[in-house]
Write an enzyme that holds these catalytic residues in place. Sequence first.
Site, PDB file in Angstrom:
ATOM      1  N   ASP A 256       9.239   2.966   1.904  1.00  0.00           N
ATOM      2  CA  ASP A 256       7.939   3.507   2.363  1.00  0.00           C
ATOM      3  C   ASP A 256       7.798   3.514   3.794  1.00  0.00           C
ATOM      4  O   ASP A 256       7.441   2.298   4.169  1.00  0.00           O
ATOM      5  CB  ASP A 256       6.797   3.198   1.442  1.00  0.00           C
ATOM      6  CG  ASP A 256       5.533   4.098   1.845  1.00  0.00           C
ATOM      7  OD1 ASP A 256       5.423   4.691   2.639  1.00  0.00           O
ATOM      8  OD2 ASP A 256       4.454   3.753   0.960  1.00  0.00           O
TER       9      ASP A 256
ATOM     10  N   LYS B  14       2.436   9.799   8.331  1.00  0.00           N
ATOM     11  CA  LYS B  14       1.347   9.576   9.506  1.00  0.00           C
ATOM     12  C   LYS B  14       1.780   9.933  10.925  1.00  0.00           C
ATOM     13  O   LYS B  14       1.085  11.029  11.327  1.00  0.00           O
ATOM     14  CB  LYS B  14       1.179   8.210   9.434  1.00  0.00           C
ATOM     15  CG  LYS B  14       0.478   7.491   8.255  1.00  0.00           C
ATOM     16  CD  LYS B  14      -0.264   6.279   8.537  1.00  0.00           C
ATOM     17  CE  LYS B  14      -1.381   5.880   7.320  1.00  0.00           C
ATOM     18  NZ  LYS B  14      -0.995   5.280   6.310  1.00  0.00           N
TER      19      LYS B  14
ATOM     20  N   TYR C 256       0.736  -1.011  -0.162  1.00  0.00           N
ATOM     21  CA  TYR C 256      -0.009   0.022  -0.009  1.00  0.00           C
ATOM     22  C   TYR C 256       0.738   1.151   0.044  1.00  0.00           C
ATOM     23  O   TYR C 256       1.694   1.270   0.964  1.00  0.00           O
ATOM     24  CB  TYR C 256      -0.944   0.086   1.015  1.00  0.00           C
ATOM     25  CG  TYR C 256      -2.031   1.269   1.007  1.00  0.00           C
ATOM     26  CD1 TYR C 256      -3.109   0.964   0.359  1.00  0.00           C
ATOM     27  CD2 TYR C 256      -1.653   2.293   1.753  1.00  0.00           C
ATOM     28  CE1 TYR C 256      -4.197   2.003   0.261  1.00  0.00           C
ATOM     29  CE2 TYR C 256      -2.604   3.288   1.694  1.00  0.00           C
ATOM     30  CZ  TYR C 256      -3.766   3.136   0.841  1.00  0.00           C
ATOM     31  OH  TYR C 256      -4.561   4.187   0.715  1.00  0.00           O
TER      32      TYR C 256
HETATM   33  C1  LIG Z   1      -1.134   5.298   4.807  1.00  0.00           C
HETATM   34  C2  LIG Z   1      -0.130   4.740   3.904  1.00  0.00           C
HETATM   35  C3  LIG Z   1       0.257   5.670   2.576  1.00  0.00           C
HETATM   36  C4  LIG Z   1      -0.624   6.774   2.239  1.00  0.00           C
HETATM   37  O1  LIG Z   1      -0.841   7.946   3.122  1.00  0.00           O
HETATM   38  P1  LIG Z   1      -2.104   8.788   2.936  1.00  0.00           P
HETATM   39  O2  LIG Z   1      -1.564   9.956   3.914  1.00  0.00           O
HETATM   40  O3  LIG Z   1      -3.340   8.123   3.387  1.00  0.00           O
HETATM   41  O4  LIG Z   1      -2.143   9.433   1.609  1.00  0.00           O
HETATM   42  C5  LIG Z   1       1.250   5.235   1.939  1.00  0.00           C
HETATM   43  N1  LIG Z   1       2.114   4.273   2.263  1.00  0.00           N
HETATM   44  C6  LIG Z   1       1.957   3.611   3.611  1.00  0.00           C
HETATM   45  C7  LIG Z   1       2.878   2.577   3.816  1.00  0.00           C
HETATM   46  C8  LIG Z   1       0.774   3.892   4.493  1.00  0.00           C
HETATM   47  O5  LIG Z   1       0.864   3.101   5.183  1.00  0.00           O
END
Ligand SMILES: *Cc1c(COP(=O)(O)O)cnc(C)c1O
Length: 438
Positions: free
Chosen positions: A244, A273, A159
């Site tokens: 990421d 986050k 994701y």
């Molecule tokens: C939540 C998440 C995203 C996307 O972040 P948003 O602020 O919702 O756009 C991207 N990569 C990872 C690993 C995530 O957990």
Amino acid sequence: MSSSTTETTSPQGFSLEGEAYVEAIIERYRQYVNPGLARLMQFGGFGDVEVSAEGCVLTTATGAQYLDFLGGYGVFSVGHRHPKVVEAVHRQLDRLPLSARTFFCEAQALLAERLAQLTPGALQFTFFSNSGTEAVEAALKMARVATGRTQFVSTEGSYHGKSMGSLSVTGREKYRKPFEPLVPGVTFVPYNDVEALAEAVSSQTAAVILEAIQGEGGIIPAKPGYLTAAREICDRHGALLIVDEVQTGLGRTGALFGVDHEGVCPDIMTLAKALGGGVMPIGATIATAPIWERIFGENPLLHTSTFGGNPLACAAGLATLEVIQEEKLVQRAAERGEQLLAGLRAVQQEAGGAIVEVRGRGLMIGVEFAVKDVAELTINGMARRGVIAAYTLNNPKVIRLEPPLIVTADQVDTALRAFREAALEAISLLEGLEESVE
Ligand SMILES: *Cc1c(COP(=O)(O)O)cnc(C)c1O
């Protein structure tokens, strides 16, 4: 769920109270936000309105209090409304909330410096944005320009966000398909499969993008050696490694960064986050000096964001990094994580085959059920017992537990009791249903 005196004073000056207030807000979701989502939330056991939160506890309009073991999918690592973060943001709010975009900004300068100090290896320069997906978009654009290549390798179940570029490297067909054609040149390989990765990466690959623990994929930690192998494979082909850390970053996994478990240094790291301390939205893309030279050397405005790096968000980020250090949250995540894992594994023993696996690192923990419906019912049962949890987006059989890193041992015990009761109840309920069908 304990009921106390209702406190429904609406910040918007809305006049209704209690149940009538809740119904009026949900009705507006049905009419003006997203009817399907409203149904989903009510079915999940969340048919109430959030009113206030502090630390690990969230209070709703009906006066119910919940232990937040979802933690905003990793947003609330320092808890809700940490006083230091709130104070830093207040201070900035009273002077200059958003940048005039012509002069230099103190908070941005200091946060970029701090991130360069804390991140591994040669990561040095930071581009600030407002969300995780924007942080990933920037990373993908940087990788293309820095390498002059256009192909990416990502992993199944990954994701990385839902804007066009990030979605293009997100490993779940269900979310990609309706929007095709997406950014071309992306290959997906199974996560934790070194051979498949080695086969997919070539001299055409701009970058490999990976999570240190797949979050939405079902809380799947990188196997020992996987990230190291990914680093070697990238180096062999002159491809960049993007890690990421939007969800794993800043202590969540019991290390400051997910890559620290293996001592791997990515070329580009994304954060979001937790970085805003649960108070401000912020995204960050951190890369090495040579990458920066390639993308911004000729044109420092090649990639920009109006709100990115704004003073409020950066003030929140700086305060958050201080809190994580002062309160030893990395270590606490590791300790409370051990406690939570052990407790969940004990319930797994009791549950027979209904719970397939308990896994995770630090306070990023997943419980995989054999049946999706049992997971859903367990989440609902936990909510009725005053504990918030959720499933993972790309794997609904997995319940994820990501409480704030400030969670206490007692709060972990409380959540474990709620989980045990809810899971055993859900399992026997569905067993009963199956028998009556037979
Ligand atoms: C939540 C998440 C995203 C996307 O972040 P948003 O602020 O919702 O756009 C991207 N990569 C990872 C690993 C995530 O957990």
